[in-house]
Enzyme design. Structure first.
Site, PDB file in Angstrom:
ATOM      1  CG  HIS A 464      -1.731   1.251   1.381  1.00  0.00           C
ATOM      2  ND1 HIS A 464      -3.040   1.333   0.963  1.00  0.00           N
ATOM      3  CD2 HIS A 464      -1.423   2.477   1.865  1.00  0.00           C
ATOM      4  CE1 HIS A 464      -3.498   2.565   1.194  1.00  0.00           C
ATOM      5  NE2 HIS A 464      -2.524   3.282   1.748  1.00  0.00           N
ATOM      6  CD  GLU A 465       1.601   3.700   3.699  1.00  0.00           C
ATOM      7  OE1 GLU A 465       1.863   4.767   3.119  1.00  0.00           O
ATOM      8  OE2 GLU A 465       0.533   3.515   4.320  1.00  0.00           O
ATOM      9  CG  HIS A 468       0.465   6.466  -0.541  1.00  0.00           C
ATOM     10  ND1 HIS A 468      -0.605   7.153  -1.065  1.00  0.00           N
ATOM     11  CD2 HIS A 468       0.000   5.815   0.555  1.00  0.00           C
ATOM     12  CE1 HIS A 468      -1.678   6.918  -0.304  1.00  0.00           C
ATOM     13  NE2 HIS A 468      -1.343   6.106   0.671  1.00  0.00           N
ATOM     14  CG  HIS A 471       0.303   9.141  -6.752  1.00  0.00           C
ATOM     15  ND1 HIS A 471      -0.758   9.514  -5.974  1.00  0.00           N
ATOM     16  CD2 HIS A 471       0.066   9.705  -7.956  1.00  0.00           C
ATOM     17  CE1 HIS A 471      -1.605  10.239  -6.694  1.00  0.00           C
ATOM     18  NE2 HIS A 471      -1.117  10.374  -7.897  1.00  0.00           N
TER      19      HIS A 471
HETATM   20 ZN   LIG Z   1      -2.532   5.320   2.230  1.00  0.00          ZN
END
Ligand SMILES: [Zn+2]
Length: 674
Positions: A464-465, A468, A471
């Site tokens: 998940h991290e 980011h 991104h």
């Molecule tokens: Zn998050």
């Protein structure tokens, strides 16, 4: 006589990718750098405002984008350290600087001459011959000034400045209280017997934790940020489970209840001053959701089926426990029993297949290599801010450099709980900067010489991290305003949640889930059973999430002038009203430790996770329809979505990528809410 070395923030870093010169940075550098950084930016803003030249896009908007270079450098480093390696000196700087930074922002946005120039440009925007990103930047600046109160009369602006300073101070106090209380509430146990049910390495880690925290010979369970502590699933001793959960649920009660109420009141007053019915209305007007009605409708639609799911799960728990009642401190424990009985899944049997370094390199990095062609080279020659932090250089498929990725995976007493991504250098073509991003997790450090074995939840968090991080790394924008994750908050959890799909993608899982001692791959049927068992917990997870989201919503939809009263009573009433007063499932966060919304910028924004998950689930379908883990798919997703940052309208970017507006069906199916 020695000459005093210069403050390392005063000049741009000369290290690769402008990595901050951590080896030279000392705590005493922060305050002078903040002060000079704010003074410099104020002077720059004033020069723009007072320019004798008529306003142009270049001498006003671009000039504002270039301003504040020193302030950005120090703020990015400081706030990362304040989260991940704080101490008393850093906390003192944080408490002092937070209201001053709020006042600094106000000094720029409430500068009438400056707003006059931005506004004049905005009115003539169609005739300026701007490209799409520049036109959007001008519009966003105009919106930002207006939302910051630029059009208010002087008296209103005076009150706004007071409110902003009070809000900044109260948020910092909330965070610092919570930090101290979370450390203080760690559960200290005298004997290993009380930890029966935990794996041998988890017991060893608790002993090590005791040694580090000054409780030699004892066993210490530090709290993670959620209500529901990881160990509740396996601790056999019911009394210990109860003590652990009570410690978790009681965090922040002294002090933070009052602060939560004060923050809600101040925010409501500020929203009214700016012409909105509530803080939530003010926030979502600038999000993809746009209206509070849209958010309320979405959340309330999910409540009844989620509660029904949780009730079905509760019935299964009662059956396996042989008791008529399941208390909150029993839920996770009997869930594990159901997983074992129904799906033959045992968390303790799985952890040896999830060794940190392998999950990172053969899982997270491997997936990024397959999907986007990225390569990763560890750079031990580059110094980070703590010895535990690892630095990797990230390269594109064609060998061109992309940026730096810092991984700070271990928990420590100086780090706040949870997991998050931060940006140390924001990508922007205007400033010639490439991205430097960091991921923070809170994985318990094993006893020395022992491997770091993860739960599947932690594996998922790592993916998940890193979503980011991608991104941030893939950002390809001109202006720092739009860099990477600077998108609406109810959109920012979308790319990160999409990246979770690779954690369970068969080719990825087969590549990383290998026994740390034998190298044996995780048995294929174990994988299938794990996925089935995972669906069993959806009722609990959706209810605890919705409870937190609706709690945030309740605090931030109060109209100005409302006194929310006692925090615990307010919370109980809000959950009852929302149809979520399920005694055995506490909200994922209770108000007094809900740092997302009272300290970290997610106020009236906790709905964002499920809001973004609609896009995420729809995107997972898109990948699957096109053969899944293929470079062609990754390249499209990167080009149309991840590279854009905030430079285009987020939902328009989604529609361009997906070929249509988002559909909620895949989310409902995934969460069993159909
Ligand atoms: Zn998050």
């Amino acid at each position: 006589m020695t000459t005093k070395p210069t403050n390392p923030f005063f000049r741009p870093s000369t290290l690769p990718y402008e990595l901050p010169p951590f080896a030279d940075i000392r705590e005493e550098h922060y305050l002078p750098a903040f002060e000079r950084g704010m003074a410099e930016q104020l002077a720059e803003a004033e020069a723009i405002a007072q320019s004798a030249e008529p306003p142009t896009y270049r001498n006003t908007i671009v000039a504002l984008e270039r301003s504040g270079a020193l302030l950005r450098r120090v703020a990015n480093v400081f706030f990362n350290q304040a989260s991940s390696d704080t101490n008393e000196a850093v906390q003192a700087v944080e408490a002092e600087i937070s209201p001053r930074l709020a006042a600094h922002e106000d000094a720029i946005h409430l500068n009438a001459a400056l707003y006059g120039r931005v506004s004049a440009l905005y009115e003539s925007r169609e005739g300026l011959g701007l490209d799409a990103e520049s036109l959007r930047l001008l519009e966003r600046y105009h919106t930002r000034f207006e939302r910051a109160g630029a059009r208010l009369p002087i008296e209103g602006q005076r009150r706004l400045r007071e409110l902003n300073a009070e809000i900044a101070t109260a948020s910092t106090a909330f965070e610092q209280n919570l930090f101290a209380d979370t450390n203080a509430a760690a559960l200290v146990l005298d004997s290993a017997d009380e930890l029966a049910g935990l794996s041998a390495d988890a017991i060893a880690a608790a002993a090590e934790n005791g040694r580090v925290l000054g409780h030699d010979g004892k066993y210490v369970l530090s709290l993670n940020n959620f209500s529901n502590q990881f160990e509740l699933g396996s601790l056999d001793n019911r009394e210990v489970r109860k003590r652990l959960l009570d410690a978790s649920l009681g965090r922040g009660l002294a002090g933070n209840g009052e602060l939560a109420g004060r923050l809600a009141r101040l925010r409501a007053e500020r929203a009214a001053l700016l012409g909105y019915d509530s803080h939530a209305a003010y926030v979502v007007a600038d999000q993809t959701a746009k209206t509070t009605e849209a958010v309320t409708a979405m959340l309330s639609r999910l409540v009844p089926p989620a509660v029904a799911n949780a009730e079905r799960e509760a019935a299964a728990l009662k059956a396996v426990s042989g008791t008529g009642e399941i208390a909150a401190h029993d839920w996770a424990y009997y869930s594990e029993k159901v997983r074992k009985a129904e799906y033959d899944i045992d968390a303790a049997v799985m952890r040896p297949y999830f060794e940190l370094d392998r999950v990172l390199k053969d899982g997270v990095f491997f997936a990024a290599g397959q999907v986007y062609g990225l390569s990763f080279t560890e750079r031990p020659d580059l110094t980070a801010y703590h010895p535990d932090v690892r630095v990797f250089e990230v390269g594109n498929a064609d060998g061109s450099p992309l940026g730096l990725f810092l991984g700070d995976f271990y928990a420590r007493a100086s780090k706040r709980r949870g997991a998050w991504m931060d940006s140390l250098v924001d990508q922007s073509a205007l400033l010639g900067q490439r991205p430097v991003v960091v991921n923070n997790l809170n994985i318990a450090k094993p006893a020395s010489g022992e491997p770091t074995l993860l739960t599947f939840t932690e594996v998922n968090t790592l993916f998940h991290e890193f979503g980011h991080a991608l991104h941030g790394l893939f950002s390809e924008v001109t202006h720092p305003f739009f860099s990477g994750t600077k998108v609406p908050r109810d959109f920012v959890e979308y790319p990160s949640q999409v990246n979770e799909m690779w954690a369970v993608w068969p080719d990825v899982l087969a590549n990383y889930a290998k026994h740390h001692e034998t190298g044996e791959p995780m048995p294929a049927d174990l994988v299938a059973r794990m996925e089935a068992a995972d669906r069993f917990g959806q009722g609990f997870r959706t209810v605890e999430y919705l409870a937190a989201a609706l709690l945030d919503w309740a605090w931030h939809t109060i109209p100005a002038g409302t006194d929310p009263g006692d925090a615990e009573a307010f919370e109980a009433a809000a959950l009852k009203r929302a149809g979520l007063a399920v005694p055995a499932i506490p909200p994922r966060y209770r108000s007094t430790y809900f740092a997302h919304v009272f300290a970290h910028g997610y106020s009236a924004g906790y709905y964002s996770y499920i809001w973004s998950e609609v896009l995420d689930a729809d995107t997972v379908e898109w990948f699957k329809e096109r053969g899944g883990m293929r470079r062609e798919n990754g390249d499209v997703f990167r080009r149309e979505l991840l590279s854009k940052g905030g430079s285009t309208d987020s939902l328009a970017a989604f529609a361009a990528f997906r070929g249509r507006a988002p559909e909620i069906g895949p989310l409902l199916a995934r969460r069993g809410l159909g």
